[in-house]
Motif scaffolding. Structure first.
Motif, PDB file in Angstrom:
ATOM      1  N   VAL A 174      -2.356  14.255   5.295  1.00  0.00           N
ATOM      2  CA  VAL A 174      -1.068  14.934   5.416  1.00  0.00           C
ATOM      3  C   VAL A 174      -1.165  15.947   6.554  1.00  0.00           C
ATOM      4  O   VAL A 174      -2.160  16.649   6.677  1.00  0.00           O
ATOM      5  CB  VAL A 174      -0.721  15.662   4.098  1.00  0.00           C
ATOM      6  CG1 VAL A 174       0.598  16.391   4.221  1.00  0.00           C
ATOM      7  CG2 VAL A 174      -0.678  14.691   2.943  1.00  0.00           C
ATOM      8  N   ASN A 205       0.799  -1.229   0.000  1.00  0.00           N
ATOM      9  CA  ASN A 205       0.000   0.000   0.000  1.00  0.00           C
ATOM     10  C   ASN A 205       0.834   1.283   0.000  1.00  0.00           C
ATOM     11  O   ASN A 205       0.303   2.343   0.305  1.00  0.00           O
ATOM     12  CB  ASN A 205      -0.955   0.034   1.201  1.00  0.00           C
ATOM     13  CG  ASN A 205      -2.109  -0.918   1.003  1.00  0.00           C
ATOM     14  OD1 ASN A 205      -2.045  -1.795   0.132  1.00  0.00           O
ATOM     15  ND2 ASN A 205      -3.158  -0.752   1.769  1.00  0.00           N
ATOM     16  N   GLN A 217       6.112  -5.738  -8.383  1.00  0.00           N
ATOM     17  CA  GLN A 217       4.695  -5.496  -8.146  1.00  0.00           C
ATOM     18  C   GLN A 217       4.380  -5.608  -6.671  1.00  0.00           C
ATOM     19  O   GLN A 217       5.175  -6.133  -5.884  1.00  0.00           O
ATOM     20  CB  GLN A 217       3.845  -6.468  -8.946  1.00  0.00           C
ATOM     21  CG  GLN A 217       4.149  -7.917  -8.663  1.00  0.00           C
ATOM     22  CD  GLN A 217       3.764  -8.790  -9.845  1.00  0.00           C
ATOM     23  OE1 GLN A 217       4.507  -9.645 -10.247  1.00  0.00           O
ATOM     24  NE2 GLN A 217       2.591  -8.576 -10.407  1.00  0.00           N
ATOM     25  N   GLN A 218       3.210  -5.079  -6.310  1.00  0.00           N
ATOM     26  CA  GLN A 218       2.818  -5.162  -4.906  1.00  0.00           C
ATOM     27  C   GLN A 218       2.143  -6.500  -4.687  1.00  0.00           C
ATOM     28  O   GLN A 218       1.045  -6.739  -5.163  1.00  0.00           O
ATOM     29  CB  GLN A 218       1.883  -4.003  -4.570  1.00  0.00           C
ATOM     30  CG  GLN A 218       2.614  -2.668  -4.584  1.00  0.00           C
ATOM     31  CD  GLN A 218       1.717  -1.490  -4.280  1.00  0.00           C
ATOM     32  OE1 GLN A 218       0.602  -1.423  -4.756  1.00  0.00           O
ATOM     33  NE2 GLN A 218       2.224  -0.545  -3.507  1.00  0.00           N
ATOM     34  N   THR A 262      -1.372  -7.271   0.348  1.00  0.00           N
ATOM     35  CA  THR A 262      -2.341  -6.193   0.455  1.00  0.00           C
ATOM     36  C   THR A 262      -2.832  -6.041   1.885  1.00  0.00           C
ATOM     37  O   THR A 262      -2.764  -6.961   2.689  1.00  0.00           O
ATOM     38  CB  THR A 262      -3.531  -6.462  -0.480  1.00  0.00           C
ATOM     39  OG1 THR A 262      -4.515  -5.488  -0.223  1.00  0.00           O
ATOM     40  CG2 THR A 262      -4.139  -7.832  -0.223  1.00  0.00           C
ATOM     41  N   ALA A 263      -3.287  -4.850   2.175  1.00  0.00           N
ATOM     42  CA  ALA A 263      -3.935  -4.596   3.452  1.00  0.00           C
ATOM     43  C   ALA A 263      -4.972  -3.531   3.181  1.00  0.00           C
ATOM     44  O   ALA A 263      -4.881  -2.826   2.175  1.00  0.00           O
ATOM     45  CB  ALA A 263      -2.918  -4.094   4.473  1.00  0.00           C
ATOM     46  N   LYS A 264      -5.937  -3.440   4.048  1.00  0.00           N
ATOM     47  CA  LYS A 264      -7.000  -2.459   3.796  1.00  0.00           C
ATOM     48  C   LYS A 264      -6.408  -1.051   3.873  1.00  0.00           C
ATOM     49  O   LYS A 264      -5.728  -0.705   4.838  1.00  0.00           O
ATOM     50  CB  LYS A 264      -8.114  -2.618   4.819  1.00  0.00           C
ATOM     51  CG  LYS A 264      -9.341  -1.849   4.407  1.00  0.00           C
ATOM     52  CD  LYS A 264     -10.536  -2.133   5.272  1.00  0.00           C
ATOM     53  CE  LYS A 264     -11.680  -1.306   4.756  1.00  0.00           C
ATOM     54  NZ  LYS A 264     -12.584  -0.904   5.789  1.00  0.00           N
ATOM     55  N   ASP A 265      -6.666  -0.294   2.858  1.00  0.00           N
ATOM     56  CA  ASP A 265      -6.106   1.053   2.816  1.00  0.00           C
ATOM     57  C   ASP A 265      -6.775   1.938   3.866  1.00  0.00           C
ATOM     58  O   ASP A 265      -7.941   1.764   4.176  1.00  0.00           O
ATOM     59  CB  ASP A 265      -6.320   1.651   1.417  1.00  0.00           C
ATOM     60  CG  ASP A 265      -5.020   2.185   0.867  1.00  0.00           C
ATOM     61  OD1 ASP A 265      -4.129   2.487   1.690  1.00  0.00           O
ATOM     62  OD2 ASP A 265      -4.889   2.297  -0.356  1.00  0.00           O
TER      63      ASP A 265
END
Lengths: 770, 207
Positions: free
Chosen positions: A150, A111, A138-139, A142-145
């Protein structure tokens, strides 16, 4: 683990150095016991990848990239924190380790926003480099975004989405800069960095941003203004205080519509050295849009013909100081430098006892110390880099820090173990008491012992307000420790009894294990002290060079003839480390320089830097061409910058005066001290450094002076009139108020008098702000 | 191919081949004879006939090939590389350029410059963008490197002007906002390849 590490490091320091031999990737490496595997590998030019390792702080061990295989040991070893033992065989890169490291990179990339296109770090990003190095295309996971905003913290901005939680910034903020503003909020995937002191907006956080390996922490002023690869790095030296820190000015054309060059940001070799907020954010003090004004130049030449005195600021290069000295020798000018005169006399008197023209300590000895005494300086304001090194000693060696001053400083509470308050004006007594205590059980020549025995301890103790039990506690804390430093500050140089104070300090330096650091009060005060023969009294017609006078040469543009500012000229300065370091031209300058004037006045050198090799070797300088001086750190952190001054033997005169009756400073007192990260008229000119030009005092001061927060007051100190707003600082105590001088332009250099003055306030109008 | 060929900088020893030709005329008479021989030939009249035939066809049959430029223009190839166009996002109308600076970096003529800043929404904003068309060699690298298909080559090849700067203002190159509907994906340099759909991979995000 830390305890173990400290035990090892401590062991190496205390006992004799034990040599060991280890084999890394088939290469035989000789080193010392106590060093980590990673250190030995780097010394021998063997590459071990790291993400969280930062040489100047204790090993963080959060990234696990530096794992190595040690023969005969199960599992992988973290090379950044494991000290090597004799005879071990290490391999740094096996297929298994590679796979491990690749997996770490895959996890780092989970992420991670694919915004390299707009990220400021792109092109100099550790994550980018290592992702490519370990071939992560490539990634994979995965994890929940999460929605992470900022945060603008003032001088720096923090983007939690980009943060890889390496903790470098937190360590720098605790172990180096000591502001302790940053903390880790633990929470697994939700971990983030917190700024717990956002309201203070520390400029020292710039150092935390510098070490950030990704684009998570960046300077707000630089953010999104330029790609890193478009900037030209100019290796230079910071000119704001005597620490002379290494830095790079990064320049590029101002904009499409204005092709003039501009400094975009300041970077440094953060792996080994640090930079305070003033160095990092105070870079735009150049003298802009100057052209050669021939008429004014003729007037300047005329002025030089009439003048009999040159008054100058110590923010000057060694070469310019030498030009002034040469002018003095040829044309009998009197040289006045208020910032350096007291220091020069102090250094001379100190040398008469020690027999050397320089003091013994440097910044490195301070950070290696186990016990530090700070005397006569509001060190956090006077010299941040000294404070950083005290912080390092405190955090890395659990060093005892005794802070002896008239005003308690809450900003350095976290590193000070003992605060010893003394009365204003009693410095001579304080130094005598200190010498008496530190030299108690040491064999001394008869005369010196007599001097110490003749001290009226009871009287000194009573008048300076230092209890004997306080000194007892201090002396007790020194037992069983090694590596002592005594840091001496500006309060003493300008003291009416400075000469005797210096001589007593000389005793401490000569007969105890203490290394004394005489903090130069201004950028090149040490260089000026060594190069110029300064006079006390000015004559009838004065030329001011960045100082007041009848005809003024100024690099801030306030004078008659413009001069280049420090980032527009090349030359050398002499730092607190007794090192002559190089600075280069970052921004173009179109006007005249001091050398042009000197060439008219019967000196003949094409460039100012032609004087570099002529700096007086009799004072410890070396005859080296400017262009041959290096300005860099080696891969293992060795400072290859300029050269070190050699200590020269001087004639001894160890006669000591009796300690005089201590003066009385009852009532209101004002202390001359600039706010943190403000030093001179040049820092005052910069746009990003905040400036509090207020008279700051305690609630008690307000009551005694019968004024309130926000009142406008007028007062005169050393013939300079100040109009200030009074502000109450509840963290302060007593009847001493702090008055900055750096905003006073040219007259900010007139600081030859004692730092404390009795104060007569004239209240102008009440409560202007409320 | 080995690089030895490029590394051989010893240009003095190359094998030149001489071309064979007739002997040169020596005297004045010989030179005059050669002029006559080259000038008067039967082919001259073949050429004259071609011209006359075209003229007759144009005058009486209307078969004319001349394009009345600038009133008419020939269509140019979609891959022609002329003055750049800056495209907008079709959905929002915002310009596509994100200010990454790759075009600035890759430009071999060093003619692209951009100014960016940190805007109020804490995003990178392009404040100024220019191409110096006096230097641009229309190589197309900028269009090829652009990750957002924001800069492409357009068809404006008429680049005569009193000032070349006339073409280089960001707003001039940008698709006019009212003409957004007519904005076409450019098929030339930097465009999505025809089989782009086949190359799309499923993202590894599991939710």
């Amino acid at each position: 683990m830390y305890e173990m590490l400290l035990y090892f490091n401590g062991g190496a320091m205390m006992s004799k150095i034990k040599n060991i031999t280890v084999t890394i990737d088939g290469k035989t490496c000789h080193s010392e016991f106590g060093k980590t595997i990673l250190q030995i590998a780097r010394e021998n030019d063997i590459y071990i990848p790291t993400m969280c390792y930062l040489t100047k702080v204790m090993s963080i061990a959060s990234c696990r990239m530096c794992v190595v295989d040690v023969e005969g040991v199960d599992g992988m070893i973290l090379s950044c924190q494991e000290p090597a033992t004799d005879g071990i065989v290490i391999s740094t890169n096996t297929p298994e380790i590679y796979k491990q490291r690749q997996s770490i990179m895959k996890l780092y990339d989970v992420n991670h926003p694919l915004e390299c296109g707009v990220c400021d770090k792109s092109g100099e990003c550790d994550l980018q480099n290592k992702t490519l190095e370990f071939d992560v295309a490539q990634q994979n996971f995965t994890a929940k975004d999460q929605n992470r905003k900022v945060q603008n913290w003032g001088h720096v901005s923090y983007d939690p989405a980009l943060c890889i939680m390496c903790e470098k910034c937190v360590r720098v903020s605790t172990e180096i800069t000591g502001d302790e503003a940053l903390q880790v909020k633990f929470g697994g995937y939700n971990s983030t960095i917190l700024n717990v002191k956002q309201d203070k907006n520390y400029a020292s956080l710039g150092e935390a941003a510098a070490v950030c390996p990704v684009g998570a922490l960046v300077d707000t002023s630089f953010k999104y203004t330029s790609n890193a690869w478009e900037l030209t790095k100019i290796p230079a030296t910071c000119s704001h205080c005597s620490s002379g820190c290494e830095l790079n000015y990064e320049v590029k054309q101002d904009s499409i519509l204005n092709s003039e060059e501009k400094i975009y940001r300041v970077t440094n070799t953060y792996e080994f050295s640090s930079l305070c907020g003033a160095g990092r954010f105070g870079y735009d003090f150049e003298n802009k849009d100057v052209t050669k004004d021939t008429d004014e130049f003729k007037k300047a030449v005329e002025a030089f013909k009439v003048a009999d005195t040159i008054r100058f600021s110590a923010v000057i290069t060694n070469e310019e100081a030498l030009i002034l000295q040469r002018l003095k020798e040829k044309l009998n000018y009197k040289l006045i430098c208020d910032e350096a005169k007291g220091y020069q006399d102090f250094l001379k008197a100190f040398g008469e006892v020690t027999g050397k023209n320089l003091y013994s300590a440097n910044l490195k000895t301070i950070s290696d110390s186990r016990a530090i005494i700070v005397l006569g300086s509001k060190i956090n304001n006077d010299n941040p880099m000294v404070k950083y090194h005290i912080t390092m000693a405190s955090k890395h060696n659990q060093s005892r820090v005794a802070y002896m001053h008239t005003i308690e400083d809450t900003e350095i509470q976290n590193i000070v173990t003992q605060f010893i308050k003394y009365e204003v004006g009693s410095e001579e007594g304080v130094v005598a008491l200190l010498a008496d205590r530190l030299l108690k059980d040491i064999e001394l020549p008869v005369k010196k012992r007599e001097f110490l025995d003749s001290l009226d301890i009871g009287y000194l103790s009573a008048e300076s307000n230092i209890g004997e039990e306080e000194l007892d506690a201090l002396a007790k804390s020194l037992i069983k420790k090694r590596g002592f430093s005594l840091i001496v500050g500006e309060d003493l140089y300008s003291h009416p009894r400075a000469k005797n104070i210096a001589k007593i300090l000389g005793l401490i330096e000569t007969y105890t294990d203490f290394n004394i650091l005489l903090t130069p009060p201004s950028t090149n005060a040490l260089g000026v002290s060594l190069i110029c023969d300064l006079d006390k009294e000015a004559g009838n017609y004065t030329i001011g060079y960045n100082s007041t006078g009848d005809y003024i040469l100024s690099a801030t543009g306030d004078g008659n003839l413009d001069m280049p500012s420090f980032n527009q000229q090349e030359g050398t300065i002499t730092t607190i480390d007794k090192r002559v370091v190089v600075t280069n031209v970052a921004l173009p300058y179109g006007g005249y320089t001091l050398n042009d004037l000197a060439n008219i006045c019967w000196l003949n050198h094409e460039y100012t830097i032609d004087y570099t090799k002529e700096l007086p070797t009799s004072k410890g300088f070396s005859a080296v061409e400017f262009d041959l001086l290096p300005n860099e750190f080696s891969i293992t952190g060795k400072e290859n910058r300029g050269y070190l001054l050699t200590s020269i033997k001087v004639v001894k005169d160890t006669s000591l005066d009796e300690v005089e009756d201590l003066p009385d400073y009852d009532g209101l007192v004002v202390y001359r001290c600039n706010s943190v990260e403000q030093f001179s008229q040049f820092t005052s000119k910069t746009t990003q450094l905040k400036e509090d030009n207020n008279l700051v005092g305690s609630p008690v001061f307000a009551t005694v002076a019968k004024i309130k927060d926000g009142d406008r007051v007028k007062f005169i100190v050393n013939d300079i009139e100040y109009n200030r707003v009074f502000k109450i600082d509840t963290s302060m105590k007593g009847t001493i108020a702090i008055n900055p001088t750096n905003d006073m332009g040219l007259s900010s250099t007139l600081v030859s008098s004692y730092r404390y003055s009795k104060l007569k306030l004239e209240i102008q109008n009440k409560n202007v702000s409320s | 191919m080995s690089l030895n060929k490029f590394k051989d900088r010893n240009v003095g020893v190359q094998n030149y081949t001489l071309i064979e030709h007739e002997a040169f005329p020596q005297t004045g008479g010989e030179k005059f004879a050669r002029v006559l021989k080259r000038t008067i030939k039967g082919e001259l009249f073949v050429g004259l006939w071609v011209t006359m035939r075209t003229m007759i066809l144009a005058l009486f049959n209307g078969e004319i090939h001349t394009v009345k430029y600038p009133f008419e223009k020939l269509p140019i190839s979609p891959r022609y590389r002329a003055i750049h166009d800056m495209l907008r996002l079709l959905e929002s109308g915002h310009y596509r350029c994100i200010g990454c600076g790759l075009c600035e970096k890759i430009c071999i003529a060093d003619c692209i410059k951009m100014d960016t800043k940190y805007d109020e929404n804490q995003r990178k904003e392009v404040t100024e963008y220019t191409i110096n068309f006096g230097r641009c060699i229309f190589c197309g690298y900028c269009a090829e490197v652009c990750p957002e298909l924001a800069i492409v080559h357009g068809g404006r090849y008429e680049t005569a002007s009193q000032q070349r700067a006339s073409f280089s203002i960001f707003d001039d190159m940008l698709t006019p906002i009212d003409a957004l509907k007519e904005q076409k994906e450019y098929p030339g340099f930097g465009a999505v390849s025809p089989n782009a759909d086949d190359n799309i991979k499923k993202t590894p995000l599991a939710y």
